[in-house]
Design an enzyme around this catalytic site. Structure first.
Site, short mmCIF file in Angstrom:
data_model
loop_
_atom_site.label_atom_id
_atom_site.label_comp_id
_atom_site.label_asym_id
_atom_site.label_seq_id
_atom_site.Cartn_x
_atom_site.Cartn_y
_atom_site.Cartn_z
N LYS A 111 -1.10 -17.75 7.43
CA LYS A 111 -0.52 -18.19 6.16
C LYS A 111 -0.67 -19.69 5.99
O LYS A 111 -1.00 -20.18 4.91
CB LYS A 111 0.95 -17.76 6.05
CG LYS A 111 1.09 -16.28 5.72
CD LYS A 111 2.53 -15.81 5.74
CE LYS A 111 2.60 -14.30 5.58
NZ LYS A 111 3.91 -13.77 5.97
N LYS A 190 -10.62 -5.93 2.84
CA LYS A 190 -9.33 -5.25 2.86
C LYS A 190 -8.62 -5.45 1.52
O LYS A 190 -8.55 -6.58 1.02
CB LYS A 190 -8.47 -5.83 3.99
CG LYS A 190 -7.08 -5.23 4.04
CD LYS A 190 -6.13 -5.97 4.97
CE LYS A 190 -4.72 -5.54 4.64
NZ LYS A 190 -3.64 -6.23 5.13
N LYS A 193 -3.02 -8.08 -1.98
CA LYS A 193 -2.55 -8.93 -3.07
C LYS A 193 -3.16 -10.31 -3.00
O LYS A 193 -3.54 -10.89 -3.99
CB LYS A 193 -1.03 -9.12 -2.97
CG LYS A 193 -0.18 -8.05 -3.53
CD LYS A 193 1.27 -8.50 -3.61
CE LYS A 193 1.93 -8.73 -2.26
NZ LYS A 193 2.25 -7.51 -1.52
P1 ADP Z 1 -0.72 -7.32 0.94
O1 ADP Z 1 -1.83 -7.53 1.94
O2 ADP Z 1 -1.23 -6.80 -0.36
O3 ADP Z 1 0.18 -8.54 0.80
P2 ADP Z 1 1.38 -6.31 2.57
O4 ADP Z 1 0.95 -7.22 3.69
O5 ADP Z 1 2.64 -6.63 1.83
O6 ADP Z 1 0.17 -6.18 1.54
O7 ADP Z 1 1.44 -4.86 3.15
C1 ADP Z 1 2.53 -3.97 3.05
C2 ADP Z 1 2.18 -2.72 3.85
O8 ADP Z 1 1.00 -2.08 3.33
C3 ADP Z 1 1.87 -3.03 5.33
O9 ADP Z 1 2.44 -1.99 6.13
C4 ADP Z 1 0.36 -2.99 5.41
O10 ADP Z 1 -0.09 -2.59 6.69
C5 ADP Z 1 -0.01 -1.96 4.33
N1 ADP Z 1 -1.31 -2.31 3.73
C6 ADP Z 1 -1.54 -3.36 2.91
N2 ADP Z 1 -2.83 -3.42 2.53
C7 ADP Z 1 -3.44 -2.37 3.13
C8 ADP Z 1 -4.79 -1.87 3.13
N3 ADP Z 1 -5.76 -2.46 2.42
N4 ADP Z 1 -5.06 -0.77 3.85
C9 ADP Z 1 -4.08 -0.15 4.57
N5 ADP Z 1 -2.79 -0.57 4.61
C10 ADP Z 1 -2.47 -1.66 3.90
#
Ligand code: ADP
Ligand code: TRP
Length: 321
Positions: A111, A190, A193
């Site tokens: 981050k 991947k 957001k």
């Molecule tokens: P972002 O990357 O969009 O900020 P988060 O880190 O808030 O998403 O992820 C919330 C949950 O969703 C976590 O448990 C994460 O492992 C899962 N997750 C997020 N993006 C993916 C993805 N592309 N594929 C599989 N799981 C995901």
């Protein structure tokens, strides 16, 4: 009965990666134990400084989880900030957490590398997450690989607490879902957001179609045979289509004569149909904010029953009670 716990950050709209990587697996575990789904609004504060947005995303997180099948009669869904023991236990845990442990956190380092300013809460994030887990003596924490280090930090904190104060906290034995595939985003990275490459849940048809049409492909001509391996279209289609339809798409890729536009159209329809059953429940919840409030309040009350007991044990052990 096993206790299954996870935290969801209300920091934006959910996307297909969140759904297939976190929400659906959690909902499926309702068959094997009692689920605690924490909407971690205190965590979201580390990156979101817009009060109206935080309120809106928190409500939306609850609505979306309920719409896709979280059953409030069996499971406990609540706002982290409604249960004050999270922040309090975090403080106590902080007093035994070595700086070095947090300095090694990949999530923190990432981050900061991405340009987020390094505030103390971002640094202390894993300690609050440890409090989330430890307050409920969770047996299973279904999170993706990216959260594995955070769970290890929680375990290290328990060891420190127990070394210092005796057996006060239960060492969590979390089950990490290694098998959850990474859902690719529009650009093939991947879906996240933070990369702006998401397909959000509950889009209307028109914006959904637009997102799907913007998936990046190579420039193969319509007639040309195409490689289904590693194709974002095929990888997303796999999540929402039947095996027979997936096979047909792969065969059509290899045969040539069909352009990416048509494959995207098939993908769009499959996503739309896959989520159609959840739209009705969602609209009901959107129209009934009181029902959502009641579910969250009831969840917080059930959570507090467990959390207050654990925290009292900690207070007694350290001399606060
Ligand atoms: P972002 O990357 O969009 O900020 P988060 O880190 O808030 O998403 O992820 C919330 C949950 O969703 C976590 O448990 C994460 O492992 C899962 N997750 C997020 N993006 C993916 C993805 N592309 N594929 C599989 N799981 C995901
Ligand atoms: N850190 C997790 C994430 O970014 C969210 C989270 C907070 C969590 N508290 C938790 C996950 C407790 C599991 C258990 O996805």
């Amino acid at each position: 009965m096993k206790r299954i716990l996870t935290g969801i950050q209300p920091s934006g709209a959910f996307h297909l990666g969140n759904y297939f990587g976190a929400m659906r697996p959690l909902i499926e575990t309702q068959e094997r134990g009692q689920v605690f789904a924490i909407i971690v609004d205190l965590h979201a504060l580390t990156s979101l400084r817009d009060p109206a947005a935080l309120r809106e995303y928190t409500r939306r997180a609850a609505i979306d989880f309920l719409a896709v099948g979280l059953d409030p009669a069996r499971s406990v869904i609540f706002r982290q900030s409604d249960v004050h023991e999270h922040a309090e236990l975090m403080w106590v845990l902080s007093t035994v957490t070595p700086m070095g442990l947090l300095e090694r956190s990949h999530a923190y380092k990432d981050k900061v590398a991405r340009g987020l300013s390094a505030n103390h809460a971002l640094f202390a994030y894993p300690v609050l997450m440890a409090a989330d887990i430890l307050l409920y003596d969770a047996d299973i924490v279904p999170v993706g690989k990216d959260q594995k280090q955070h769970l290890e930090i929680a375990r290290d904190i328990v060891v420190k607490m127990n070394e210092t104060y005796g057996e006060v906290l239960k060492l969590p034995e979390p089950e990490i879902s290694e098998d959850v595939a990474t859902v690719p985003g529009l650009d093939g990275q991947k879906m996240s957001k933070s990369y702006g490459n998401t397909i959000e849940l509950f889009l209307e048809d028109k914006p959904l179609r637009k997102r799907v049409m913007s998936i990046v492909t190579d420039s193969a001509a319509l007639e040309a045979p195409k490689d289904p391996n590693g194709s974002t279209i095929v990888d997303l289609y796999r999540l929402v289509a039947t095996p027979a339809d997936v096979q047909r798409m792969k065969d059509d890729f290899r045969a040539g004569g069909i352009g990416y536009g048509e494959f995207k159209q098939r993908l769009f329809e499959a996503i739309r149909d896959h989520f159609a059953p959840f739209h009705e429940r969602r609209e009901e919840l959107v129209a009934n904010p009181d029902e959502v409030d009641r579910i969250l309040e009831d969840g917080a009350e059930r959570a507090r029953e467990v959390a207050s007991e654990t925290y009292l044990r900690v207070k007694q052990a350290v001399g606060l009670a």
